[in-house]
Design an enzyme around this catalytic site. Structure first.
Site, PDB file in Angstrom:
ATOM      1  N   PRO A 316     -29.792  38.168  69.555  1.00  0.00           N
ATOM      2  CA  PRO A 316     -31.355  37.817  69.769  1.00  0.00           C
ATOM      3  C   PRO A 316     -31.891  38.531  70.941  1.00  0.00           C
ATOM      4  O   PRO A 316     -32.623  37.875  71.678  1.00  0.00           O
ATOM      5  CB  PRO A 316     -31.402  36.494  69.593  1.00  0.00           C
ATOM      6  CG  PRO A 316     -30.292  35.992  70.346  1.00  0.00           C
ATOM      7  CD  PRO A 316     -28.948  37.092  70.118  1.00  0.00           C
ATOM      8  N   CYS A 317     -32.113  39.870  70.904  1.00  0.00           N
ATOM      9  CA  CYS A 317     -32.754  40.397  72.204  1.00  0.00           C
ATOM     10  C   CYS A 317     -34.365  40.274  71.829  1.00  0.00           C
ATOM     11  O   CYS A 317     -35.003  40.269  72.705  1.00  0.00           O
ATOM     12  CB  CYS A 317     -32.493  42.123  72.067  1.00  0.00           C
ATOM     13  SG  CYS A 317     -32.753  42.836  70.395  1.00  0.00           S
ATOM     14  N   HIS A 318     -34.730  39.432  70.610  1.00  0.00           N
ATOM     15  CA  HIS A 318     -36.188  39.221  70.411  1.00  0.00           C
ATOM     16  C   HIS A 318     -36.630  38.187  71.266  1.00  0.00           C
ATOM     17  O   HIS A 318     -37.712  37.527  71.440  1.00  0.00           O
ATOM     18  CB  HIS A 318     -36.588  39.151  69.020  1.00  0.00           C
ATOM     19  CG  HIS A 318     -35.697  37.894  68.427  1.00  0.00           C
ATOM     20  ND1 HIS A 318     -34.361  38.079  67.854  1.00  0.00           N
ATOM     21  CD2 HIS A 318     -35.805  36.800  68.181  1.00  0.00           C
ATOM     22  CE1 HIS A 318     -33.868  37.065  67.329  1.00  0.00           C
ATOM     23  NE2 HIS A 318     -34.760  36.209  67.652  1.00  0.00           N
TER      24      HIS A 318
END
Length: 358
Positions: A316-318
């Site tokens: 989850p780089c978001h």
């Protein structure tokens, strides 16, 4: 992705050729392989043969070519001769990688082409050519043609089944003599638009939105590093991630269990593992991300590693934002990042409420 209720509304607008829907959607016709404007004068397709898109770029990436009758790329004004010429040139050779010197060879100033394409339909000429090129390759992925699978595994290349564009982007067919890894690419429809999943039977190597900028180079780096050829098809891993994504978007899953393969440096891997430890519904700043791997001064390098993530949503780089609360960057687009964060935060609140009621 356009929901089914809107699809019915758009189809009715297509049948009635309603001008007030111009610019709101484009329709791809599966039986002809073209995409049109709402007011196209051509004979109307059946609803089940239609696929609706919010932008022309989405239609191109889904393998559709512009309709010659309604010329969807000319909306809202008549296209200039330069735009018409370049669209025709791309259609003559959809697999071509265009460079500034190619435009100059046609007597066209690259900056003029970029400006006119951007003005007409919101993307530069290079972005248009890339979308068309990727679309041809994505067509093979969407079909998941088992014939191609057989051709690759036997080292036999057939021009009727295996398109040059797919070969150029996803890797040339391996020789039966060479030691080559075979990975399979599948098209996944999601709430936020189509994604491409690349895997073998053991792990997921890549999961990206098909309109991600730089996707071609990302795939090229991966297959060169792994000495891999990529062919259309599904695996147990593909089916697993498709099921988990469906559960995620429905709010039924917050942690992915599908096995993944991390292709990066030790530092990058440490950043990606740290990303996976950020709870759903929460965010971290780039500085906090760096501190979490005991490298508090390396926040810029950590940010680059964050951007190099090849497994969207799963890693989850978001969930990494600016320290002032700003969204920061996201290769899949800031609108998607905002949606993902709001989706996860809403689910977190709902979980809290359930626990409180217990």
């Amino acid at each position: 992705m356009i929901c089914s209720e809107l699809e019915r509304e758009y189809y009715q607008a297509l049948v009635e050729r309603k001008r007030n829907y111009e610019g709101l959607f484009f329709v791809g016709v599966r039986t002809t392989g073209v995409f049109c404007r709402p007011t196209c004068p051509a004979r109307k397709p059946k609803f089940e043969n239609c696929e609706f898109f919010e932008t022309a770029q989405q239609a191109l990436l889904a393998s559709y070519r512009p309709c010659q009758r309604c010329n969807p790329l000319s909306h809202p004004m008549i296209a200039s001769e330069l735009v018409k010429e370049l669209v025709e040139k791309v259609e003559e050779d959809p697999e071509k990688r265009w460079k500034d010197q190619d435009l100059r060879g046609l007597g066209i100033d690259p900056s003029t082409a970029r400006r006119q394409f951007k003005k007409r339909f919101g993307m530069t000429f290079v972005e248009y050519a890339r979308a068309r090129r990727m679309g041809v390759a994505m067509k093979e992925i969407r079909k998941g043609n088992s014939v191609i699978d057989t051709q690759i595994l036997t080292g036999y290349e057939s021009s009727s089944g295996f398109r040059d564009a797919f070969s150029r982007i996803m890797g040339a067919p391996p020789s039966v003599k060479g030691e080559v890894n075979i990975l399979k690419a599948a098209w996944l429809d999601t709430e936020l638009g189509p994604m491409i999943a690349i895997s073998n039977e053991e792990a997921l190597y890549l999961l990206e939105f098909v309109d991600r900028k730089g996707l071609e180079k990302e795939v090229e780096r991966m297959r060169n590093k792994l000495n891999a050829a990529i062919i259309p098809g599904n695996t147990a891993i593909t089916r697993s991630i498709e099921k988990e994504l469906l559960q995620y978007f429905k709010g039924q899953l917050t942690e992915f269990k599908t096995p993944i393969y991390l292709m990066g440096s030790p530092f990058q891997k440490s950043v990606w593992e740290s990303l996976r430890r950020i709870p759903s519904g929460e965010t971290r700043s780039y500085s906090e991300l760096a501190a979490s791997i005991q490298r508090p001064t390396a926040f810029r390098v950590a940010a680059r590693a964050n951007g190099a993530n090849q497994l969207a949503i799963v890693i989850p780089c978001h969930r990494v934002v600016q320290s002032n609360g700003g969204l920061g960057g996201y290769a899949g687009g800031l609108n998607r990042k905002k949606w993902l964060l709001e989706h996860e935060y809403k689910l977190k609140l709902e979980r809290k409420q359930v626990l409180k009621e217990k």
